[in-house]
Design an enzyme around this catalytic site. Structure first.
Site: not given
Length: 492
Positions: A262, A296
């Site tokens: 991720e 993010c």
């Protein structure tokens, strides 16, 4: 080992077991001759000295996981589910203590920290339920046999999690691993290990057997090399930057581990002329300024159509100029500090570079008076592709506004990066709603919403934003292998 007076002073309500936070291997606190400091970014105070572990301890942790795996994988799904439910209850009960630890070591506002504890707990609750749903299947065959497919735990797991969400990024990996019957060694960020140690202690209290869930920290390259290269680690999962993720993926290649990544993003947030202005502004604030912009999936590029541009900029600047900025342990705040001086320098560097390339500062753009690592919430107009912030994640409270004229232009700008984690769009046009959602090259899309994170939906990206999915029922699949069993039948 949480032993600095500054930490204990701000966490006087902590339960006694939390005051002994330390790396955990095989159910025991790990010790080392050397230590490293954990620093509160809001005050620059040392709040803990932690044993500095390395490759030897990582090897010992994997060996511990392997020993524990035989019994843990043999426990029933019902038993694993009950243990995870116990863990969920303990996390919920310790909400305030965990939130204070998180704010002290990471800097986010206390209200956000409480929200993250709830979010972290939601993954434990969700995968407690999913533990009993690792279903198999029977496949019809044209021959005189039956084909069964079963799903079994992949084995020992190595995991590395980041500093920006010290609780949720852990439970999003550990909970499905435990639910599937895997054992796991976790390396949290050395900037924020205290939350991880507290969660591991609660897992032990909940009934997770010693050696099933270990937590180590210290020499990051050495520990990472063991977790990626060890032949007994069957699965590796990482959340962090794209550059580091590529390196770690390469290190996993020698043993062909299962890998989940991720990684970073460069999320566009598109506001069309037909958007609801208030909804778009609130969505942009939620996405861009949550956790001081250190996420993010935060909006890194805000694209606003020309007819909406001026109204949106004015409304956004008015809202964020009233943010309460400060130490989250000293009162109600909407924004905390950046995590390190390097992070501060990057944010300020992006603003200076943008101004040099024609951007105009509408509000903010300087160090905040709250302290050395606090940056003013900032809105820039006149953003363009020549600026560093167009290609790099700013990871800070800076909202650059790019003006566009047409939907085609907006989609071209939005998709012009090698990353593809999240994107957002605000429109009241139903046809555009579908066109944009299907055209954006990202793993997640928020339409008229600045949030895409929930335990019930798959989380992950495409292109250079990663591999695999976390959360939802798909998150359990990342820790399971399929095995087909062919059963021959005798004819009568």
């Amino acid at each position: 080992m949480v032993g600095e007076e500054g930490f204990l002073t701000v966490t006087t309500s902590l339960r006694p077991n939390f005051l002994n936070g330390a790396p955990l291997i095989d159910g025991e606190a790990a010790r080392a001759k050397e230590t490293f400091e954990v620093i509160n970014p809001a005050t620059d105070e040392v709040i803990a000295n932690i044993p500095f572990l390395g490759a030897a301890e990582a090897e010992a942790s994997v060996a511990s996981n392997l020993r524990a795996y035989t019994d843990w994988r043999a426990t029933s799904a019902h038993e694993r589910a009950n243990i995870l439910r116990n863990w969920f209850a303990l996390i919920t009960d310790a909400r305030e203590d965990l939130a204070k630890i998180m704010t002290a070591e990471q800097g986010k506002p206390l209200g956000e920290a409480r929200g993250e504890v709830d979010y972290a707990a939601s993954f434990v609750q969700w995968f407690a339920e999913e533990a009993r749903r690792a279903y198999g299947e029977i496949i019809p065959s044209h021959q005189d046999r039956r084909i069964l497919v079963i799903r079994q735990p992949v084995g020992v797991v190595g995991a590395i999690t980041p500093w920006n969400f010290p609780a949720a990024m852990i439970t999003r990996k550990v909970a499905p691993a435990l639910a599937a019957g895997c054992t796991i060694t976790l390396k949290p960020s050395e900037l924020t290990p205290l939350t991880a140690f507290a969660l591991a202690q609660l897992a032990l209290e909940a009934g997770v057997p010693a050696g099933v869930f270990n937590v180590i920290a210290g020499d990051a390259p050495a520990i990472g090399s063991v977790l990626t290269g060890h032949p007994d680690v069957a699965k590796f999962t990482f959340t962090g930057s794209t550059a580091v993720g590529k390196t770690l993926t390469g290190q996993c290649a020698s043993t062909l581990k299962r890998v989940s990544m991720e990684l970073g993003g460069n999320a566009p947030l598109i506001v069309f002329d037909d958007a609801d202005l208030d909804q778009a502004v609130e969505g942009a604030i939620t996405s861009k300024f949550r956790n001081t912009g250190q996420t993010c999936v935060c909006a890194n590029r805000i694209l606003v159509q020309s007819g909406m541009h001026d109204r949106f900029v004015e409304a956004l600047a008015a809202k964020i100029s009233n943010f309460r900025v400060g130490n989250g342990l000293e009162g109600v705040t909407e924004q905390g500090p950046l995590i390190t001086s390097a992070a501060y320098d990057k944010v300020d560097g992006h603003v200076r570079d943008a101004v040099e390339h024609g951007a105009k500062i509408i509000t903010g753009g300087e160090r905040h008076e709250a302290g050395p690592l606090f940056y003013q919430p900032t809105v820039l107009t006149g953003a363009n592709d020549a600026m560093r912030l167009a290609e790099e994640e700013t990871f800070g409270p800076v909202a650059p506004i790019f003006k566009f004229k047409t939907e085609t232009e907006a989609l071209s700008l939005a998709n012009s990066t090698r990353t593809g984690l999240a994107a957002y769009a605000f429109t009241q046009d139903v046809d555009r709603f579908w066109r944009v959602a299907e055209s954006l090259e990202t793993g997640m899309v928020g339409l008229n919403s600045g949030l895409v994170s929930t335990e019930t939906a798959p989380f992950g990206g495409i292109k250079e934003s990663g591999l695999g999915r976390e959360g939802s029922h798909h998150g359990l699949d990342e820790f399971l292998e399929m095995k087909s069993i062919h059963v021959g039948l005798r004819t009568v």
